[in-house]
Design a protein around this motif. Structure first.
Motif, PDB file in Angstrom:
ATOM      1  N   MET A   1       0.423  -1.549   0.224  1.00  0.00           N
ATOM      2  CA  MET A   1       0.040  -0.184   0.100  1.00  0.00           C
ATOM      3  C   MET A   1       0.508   1.360   0.028  1.00  0.00           C
ATOM      4  N   ARG A   2       0.775   2.288  -1.064  1.00  0.00           N
ATOM      5  CA  ARG A   2       1.835   3.375  -1.562  1.00  0.00           C
ATOM      6  C   ARG A   2       1.020   4.774  -0.611  1.00  0.00           C
ATOM      7  N   ILE A   3       1.400   5.497   0.006  1.00  0.00           N
ATOM      8  CA  ILE A   3       0.878   6.449   0.948  1.00  0.00           C
ATOM      9  C   ILE A   3       2.316   7.513   0.280  1.00  0.00           C
ATOM     10  N   ALA A   4       1.690   8.870   0.526  1.00  0.00           N
ATOM     11  CA  ALA A   4       2.163   9.626   0.226  1.00  0.00           C
ATOM     12  C   ALA A   4       2.169  11.180   1.646  1.00  0.00           C
ATOM     13  N   ILE A   5       2.812  11.453   2.107  1.00  0.00           N
ATOM     14  CA  ILE A   5       2.588  12.797   2.928  1.00  0.00           C
ATOM     15  C   ILE A   5       2.879  14.063   2.362  1.00  0.00           C
ATOM     16  N   VAL A   6       2.389  14.499   2.046  1.00  0.00           N
ATOM     17  CA  VAL A   6       2.726  16.835   1.394  1.00  0.00           C
ATOM     18  C   VAL A   6       2.709  16.846   2.531  1.00  0.00           C
ATOM     19  N   GLU A   7       3.765  18.061   2.897  1.00  0.00           N
ATOM     20  CA  GLU A   7       4.184  18.410   4.206  1.00  0.00           C
ATOM     21  C   GLU A   7       5.242  19.651   3.794  1.00  0.00           C
ATOM     22  N   ASP A   8       4.433  21.147   3.654  1.00  0.00           N
ATOM     23  CA  ASP A   8       5.870  21.638   3.789  1.00  0.00           C
ATOM     24  C   ASP A   8       7.024  21.974   4.847  1.00  0.00           C
ATOM     25  N   ASN A   9       6.602  21.380   6.099  1.00  0.00           N
ATOM     26  CA  ASN A   9       7.592  21.595   7.501  1.00  0.00           C
ATOM     27  C   ASN A   9       8.018  20.403   7.475  1.00  0.00           C
ATOM     28  N   ALA A  10       9.690  20.365   7.573  1.00  0.00           N
ATOM     29  CA  ALA A  10      10.829  19.073   7.597  1.00  0.00           C
ATOM     30  C   ALA A  10      10.148  17.914   8.641  1.00  0.00           C
ATOM     31  N   VAL A  33       6.384   4.478   1.755  1.00  0.00           N
ATOM     32  CA  VAL A  33       6.045   5.784   1.998  1.00  0.00           C
ATOM     33  C   VAL A  33       6.665   7.052   1.357  1.00  0.00           C
ATOM     34  N   GLN A  34       6.514   7.822   0.132  1.00  0.00           N
ATOM     35  CA  GLN A  34       7.009   8.518  -1.210  1.00  0.00           C
ATOM     36  C   GLN A  34       6.451   9.985   0.121  1.00  0.00           C
ATOM     37  N   THR A  35       7.574  10.974  -0.223  1.00  0.00           N
ATOM     38  CA  THR A  35       7.160  12.455   0.495  1.00  0.00           C
ATOM     39  C   THR A  35       7.085  13.481  -0.065  1.00  0.00           C
ATOM     40  N   PHE A  36       6.398  14.525   0.076  1.00  0.00           N
ATOM     41  CA  PHE A  36       6.184  15.716  -1.092  1.00  0.00           C
ATOM     42  C   PHE A  36       6.419  17.373  -0.199  1.00  0.00           C
ATOM     43  N   VAL A  37       7.258  18.228  -0.940  1.00  0.00           N
ATOM     44  CA  VAL A  37       7.267  19.268  -0.021  1.00  0.00           C
ATOM     45  C   VAL A  37       6.111  20.652  -0.140  1.00  0.00           C
ATOM     46  N   ASP A  38       5.794  20.527  -1.147  1.00  0.00           N
ATOM     47  CA  ASP A  38       4.863  21.192  -0.881  1.00  0.00           C
ATOM     48  C   ASP A  38       3.501  20.572  -2.500  1.00  0.00           C
ATOM     49  N   ALA A  40       2.374  21.917  -5.376  1.00  0.00           N
ATOM     50  CA  ALA A  40       2.834  21.911  -6.349  1.00  0.00           C
ATOM     51  C   ALA A  40       3.713  20.676  -6.420  1.00  0.00           C
ATOM     52  N   ALA A  41       4.555  20.280  -5.755  1.00  0.00           N
ATOM     53  CA  ALA A  41       5.514  19.211  -5.952  1.00  0.00           C
ATOM     54  C   ALA A  41       4.839  17.559  -6.473  1.00  0.00           C
ATOM     55  N   ILE A  42       2.838  17.260  -5.768  1.00  0.00           N
ATOM     56  CA  ILE A  42       2.581  16.678  -6.258  1.00  0.00           C
ATOM     57  C   ILE A  42       1.736  16.736  -7.785  1.00  0.00           C
ATOM     58  N   THR A  43       1.988  18.216  -8.126  1.00  0.00           N
ATOM     59  CA  THR A  43       1.455  17.831  -9.396  1.00  0.00           C
ATOM     60  C   THR A  43       2.329  18.568  -9.687  1.00  0.00           C
ATOM     61  N   PRO A  44       1.630  17.971 -11.617  1.00  0.00           N
ATOM     62  CA  PRO A  44       0.267  17.650 -12.308  1.00  0.00           C
ATOM     63  C   PRO A  44       0.567  15.556 -11.019  1.00  0.00           C
ATOM     64  N   TYR A  45      -0.154  15.234 -10.841  1.00  0.00           N
ATOM     65  CA  TYR A  45      -0.061  13.952  -9.952  1.00  0.00           C
ATOM     66  C   TYR A  45       0.365  13.015 -10.770  1.00  0.00           C
ATOM     67  N   PRO A  46       1.063  12.431  -9.804  1.00  0.00           N
ATOM     68  CA  PRO A  46       1.612  10.896 -10.569  1.00  0.00           C
ATOM     69  C   PRO A  46       0.263  10.059 -10.999  1.00  0.00           C
ATOM     70  N   GLY A  47       0.182   9.513  -9.826  1.00  0.00           N
ATOM     71  CA  GLY A  47      -0.640   8.129  -9.530  1.00  0.00           C
ATOM     72  C   GLY A  47      -0.038   7.621  -8.714  1.00  0.00           C
ATOM     73  N   GLU A  57      -1.901  24.269   4.888  1.00  0.00           N
ATOM     74  CA  GLU A  57      -1.674  25.383   4.238  1.00  0.00           C
ATOM     75  C   GLU A  57      -0.210  25.280   3.742  1.00  0.00           C
ATOM     76  N   MET A  58      -0.045  25.641   2.682  1.00  0.00           N
ATOM     77  CA  MET A  58       1.792  25.638   2.069  1.00  0.00           C
ATOM     78  C   MET A  58       1.683  26.622   1.291  1.00  0.00           C
ATOM     79  N   PRO A  59       3.370  27.157   0.864  1.00  0.00           N
ATOM     80  CA  PRO A  59       3.268  28.592   0.665  1.00  0.00           C
ATOM     81  C   PRO A  59       3.318  28.363  -0.306  1.00  0.00           C
ATOM     82  N   ARG A  60       3.618  27.344  -1.740  1.00  0.00           N
ATOM     83  CA  ARG A  60       3.710  27.005  -2.979  1.00  0.00           C
ATOM     84  C   ARG A  60       1.706  27.238  -3.329  1.00  0.00           C
ATOM     85  N   GLN A  61       1.480  26.144  -3.453  1.00  0.00           N
ATOM     86  CA  GLN A  61       0.099  25.244  -3.321  1.00  0.00           C
ATOM     87  C   GLN A  61      -0.737  24.534  -1.864  1.00  0.00           C
TER      88      GLN A  61
END
Length: 234
Positions: A1-10, A33-38, A40-47, A57-61
Motif C-alpha cells: 500500500m502506497r502512502i504520500a505525505i505532502v507537507e512543507d514543514n520538514a 511512503v513517499q514525501t512531497f514538500v509542497d 505544487a510538487a505532487i501536481t501534475p499528480y503521478p498517480g 496550508e503550504m506556501p506555493r500551493q
C-alpha cells in the motif's frame, strides 16, 4: 500500500513518516511512503498512491487546491488532511476527504486516522484474476465473484451471470482471494463479503443463493462480516 505525505514543514514531514513506519512495524502491514514538500510538487499528480496525508496550508500551493487537481484524475485515492486550523477541514469534504488530523499530531491520533484510511482502501480494492475454464482462459474481476463452491474435486466460481467450473483446490483460491474480503462460511463455500445481502440463523444470503454457515466456521465468519461492515461505515 502506497502512502504520500505532502507537507512543507520538514520536522512534521519526518514525524509523519516515522508514525507510518511505526504503525507498519506494529501491525505487520506493508506500507511504502513517499514525501512531497509542497502541493505544487505532487501536481501534475503521478498517480499510484492509495492514501494521501496532506497539509492544508503550504506556501506555493495549498492542500485544497492540490486536492481539486488530484480529484480531477483520481477519484479513488483516500485523502486525509493535516492542519492546525479545524475550520479548514470542513472544506475538505468538497473534495471527498475521508478525515483530517489536527496539529500538533500525536501517534495515537495518527494511528486511528491511518487505520480508517486503510479500511477504506481495502474495501475499494479489487483485482483481475485468470482462471482456466471450459478449455479457455478467462479473466475475472474479484468484485464480480459472488462466491466459490467446491464439489467433487472441482471449484465453481459463481457470478451473477454464470457459474464457471475450474479444476483447482479451494485452499489455493482462498490464498489468492483472502485480501479481497473472501471468507469461508463452511468448508464448501468461500463468500465475497461485498455481496452478502443478509445473515439469518445459520444461513447467509449471497446474491440469490442461501448458503449454510457451519458451526465450526460461524465465529470467524461472523467476525469477518462485522469487521467488513464496520469498515464500510467508516
Amino acid at each position: 500500500m502506497r502512502i504520500a505525505i505532502v507537507e512543507d514543514n520538514a520536522d512534521v514531514r519526518a514525524q509523519l513518516c516515522g508514525f507510518v513506519e511505526e504503525y507498519a512495524a506494529e501491525s505487520g502491514t506493508a506500507l511504502e511512503v513517499q514525501t512531497f514538500v509542497d502541493g505544487a510538487a505532487i501536481t501534475p499528480y503521478p498517480g499510484g498512491f492509495d492514501i494521501l496525508f496532506m497539509d492544508i496550508e503550504m506556501p506555493r500551493q495549498g492542500g485544497l487546491v492540490t486536492a481539486e487537481h488530484i480529484r480531477a484524475v483520481d477519484q479513488d485515492v483516500v485523502l486525509v488532511f493535516v492542519t492546525n486550523m479545524a475550520q479548514y477541514a470542513i472544506r475538505g469534504y468538497e473534495v471527498d476527504a475521508l478525515d483530517f488530523v489536527l496539529k500538533p499530531v500525536n501517534y495515537y491520533q495518527f494511528k486511528v486516522k491511518l487505520e480508517r484510511a486503510i479500511h477504506r482502501v481495502k474495501r475499494r480494492g479489487s483485482a483481475q484474476i485468470p482462471i482456466q475454464t471450459g478449455g479457455a482462459l478467462r479473466v475475472l474481476n474479484t468484485d464480480d465473484i459472488l462466491y466459490l463452491e467446491t464439489h467433487n474435486r472441482m471449484l465453481y466460481y459463481h457470478t451473477a451471470e454464470e457459474v464457471l467450473p475450474v479444476r483447482a483446490s479451494m485452499q489455493s483460491a482462498e490464498k489468492q482471494l483472502v485480501s479481497y474480503h473472501f471468507v469461508r462460511c463452511n468448508q464448501c463455500y468461500l463468500v465475497n463479503l461485498r455481496h452478502i445481502k443478509s445473515v439469518q440463523d445459520d444461513f447467509v444470503l449471497v446474491g440469490q443463493d442461501r448458503l449454510a454457515i457451519s458451526r465450526r466456521q460461524r465465529t470467524a465468519f461472523m467476525s469477518a462480516v462485522a469487521a467488513y461492515v464496520g469498515g464500510a461505515l467508516l
